[in-house]
Design an enzyme around this catalytic site. Structure first.
Site, PDB file in Angstrom:
ATOM      1  N   HIS A 137       0.800  -1.232   0.000  1.00 13.08           N
ATOM      2  CA  HIS A 137       0.000   0.000   0.000  1.00 13.08           C
ATOM      3  C   HIS A 137       0.833   1.283   0.000  1.00 13.08           C
ATOM      4  O   HIS A 137       0.269   2.369  -0.145  1.00 13.08           O
ATOM      5  CB  HIS A 137      -0.922   0.039   1.218  1.00 13.08           C
ATOM      6  N   ASP A 173      -3.875 -10.677  -1.670  1.00 15.76           N
ATOM      7  CA  ASP A 173      -4.326 -10.061  -0.421  1.00 15.76           C
ATOM      8  C   ASP A 173      -5.786  -9.657  -0.551  1.00 15.76           C
ATOM      9  O   ASP A 173      -6.245  -9.314  -1.639  1.00 15.76           O
ATOM     10  CB  ASP A 173      -3.461  -8.825  -0.147  1.00 15.76           C
ATOM     11  N   HIS A 175      -7.048  -7.007   0.412  1.00 11.65           N
ATOM     12  CA  HIS A 175      -7.073  -5.580   0.097  1.00 11.65           C
ATOM     13  C   HIS A 175      -6.378  -5.347  -1.243  1.00 11.65           C
ATOM     14  O   HIS A 175      -5.333  -5.956  -1.526  1.00 11.65           O
ATOM     15  CB  HIS A 175      -6.357  -4.772   1.187  1.00 11.65           C
ATOM     16  N   ASP A 262      -5.526 -12.558   4.375  1.00 10.00           N
ATOM     17  CA  ASP A 262      -6.618 -11.946   5.137  1.00 10.00           C
ATOM     18  C   ASP A 262      -7.987 -12.092   4.475  1.00 10.00           C
ATOM     19  O   ASP A 262      -8.945 -11.426   4.853  1.00 10.00           O
ATOM     20  CB  ASP A 262      -6.320 -10.467   5.423  1.00 10.00           C
TER      21      ASP A 262
END
Length: 390
Positions: A137, A173, A175, A262
């Site tokens: 990120h 991921d 995200h 996740d």
């Protein structure tokens, strides 16, 4: 077992710790590496210690003023002027607060991913795994989403510069892999693929199917945002079909994959309802793609994962077991296996939750998702749109 897989690890990477209550807990690295040792899968001969990335490497992605502020905010008592500017650089949020030793730990993680990519591109290893990496990120001028330096982007930029390699980046991921995507959004020689929970409901709020690249990079970005409460079968159907088409269309020289874990139902920071089955299957799919399209060149990094006791150790260990062709990975194709009793005995007294008994999950007792048919239908539509411009 393949003798040409490298495991990149440095004890100093555990220094990447924001505070005691922050969900990004480096203890997950210790739990995962210990699980690999306890099942006899981590040979010390495969382990290599990275060096920290220097400013020249970090500057391939990050602005010099940002690096300067990260360094200054890493002091035990940063100067007031740097503290005053910290908000501008995204380092005062609840997610990504500055902390002592931040630059040292974050640059070491970046160096680990650079080393992994260099080993593979130079031919010294066929595969390489850097479990502490995957901080996807971070942006050139600011930290975001628990990430200070974008190690995967730095590694990609380095091998682009040194080898001119065409890179397929696969992000699993939950995200969206926003920082890596935007770093190479106009680059026709870097293909970024991300499967994640839709940004309609989850940080960072990006990663929609219309994000496909710009200029010469158009068509070099594929995003597959799945619906909340997606389960194993829909996630894997969506992943297999889209990532296969991406690899076939792009034909990379190297595959770099990010293995945030996740999307598991136990993870506290997302709404996906998958089990360990996807973390057994996805590394196998990526491994196959690397051999079919990239001469076997495969680098894997870690990423998110916030159920550090029940999910992360198993999921991250499964990447290495697949990468090395370990018998456990092969056996899990047919049936589940127990986790090492020695590992469970070592960590059970510390764990706030009951540790799992086996590598995979028994999902028969899980509550069925009432909107399953609707969720699967939406994901199939998304899948079709995501790859229509390849």
């Amino acid at each position: 077992m393949t003798a040409r897989a490298a495991f990149i690890h440095h004890a100093g990477e555990a220094g990447y710790k924001f505070n005691d209550s922050h969900p990004f807990n480096p203890k997950r690295l210790e739990l995962a590496t210990d699980l690999l040792r306890k099942c006899g899968a981590l040979d010390d001969a495969c382990r290599l210690r990275p060096k920290a990335a220097d400013d020249a490497l970090l500057s391939l992605i990050h602005r010099s003023d940002y690096i300067e502020h990260v360094k200054s905010l890493s002091a035990d008592r940063p100067a007031p002027s740097y503290i005053a500017a910290a908000e501008r650089y995204g380092l005062t949020t609840e997610d990504t607060p500055f902390f002592p030793g931040m630059h040292t730990a974050a640059s070491l993680i970046a160096g680990g991913s650079v080393l992994a990519a260099e080993l593979v591109m130079s031919g010294r290893a066929e595969h390489a795994y850097h479990m502490a990496g995957g901080l996807h990120h971070a942006f050139p001028d600011r930290g975001s989403g628990f990430c200070v330096y974008n190690d995967a982007a730095v590694a990609i930029a380095d091998i682009r510069r040194r080898y001119g390699a065409r890179v397929l980046y696969i992000d699993t991921d939950v995200h969206h892999g926003d920082g890596v995507q935007w770093a190479f959004y106009a680059d026709p020689d870097v293909f970024t693929y991300s499967i994640h929970e839709t940004g309609k409901y989850l940080f960072p709020g990006t990663g929609f199917v219309h994000e496909k690249g710009v200029g010469e990079g158009f068509g070099r970005s594929v995003n597959v945002p799945v619906e909340p409460y997606t389960e194993d079968d829909s996630w894997l159907e969506t992943f297999r079909e889209t990532v296969e088409k991406a690899a076939a269309a792009f034909k990379p020289d190297i595959v770099i994959s990010q293995h945030g874990c996740d999307a598991h139902a136990f993870d506290p920071l997302s709404h996906i309802h998958c089990s360990m089955a996807i973390y057994r299957e996805m590394p196998a799919v990526i491994h196959d793609l690397a051999h079919r399209y990239a001469g076997g060149r495969w680098v894997a990094v870690g990423g998110g994962g916030y159920d550090i006791w029940r999910v992360v150790p198993r999921a991250w260990s499964l990447v290495w077991l697949e990468m090395t062709g370990h018998p456990i990975a092969q056996a899990l194709n047919a049936s589940d296996l127990p986790l090492p009793a020695e590992w469970r005995g070592r960590w059970a007294p510390e764990s706030p939750v009951q540790l799992p008994d086996t590598w995979l999950d028994d999902v028969s007792a899980w509550t069925p998702i009432p909107r399953r048919t609707e969720i699967e239908a939406v994901n199939r539509k998304t899948k079709a749109i995501a790859v229509q411009d390849l």
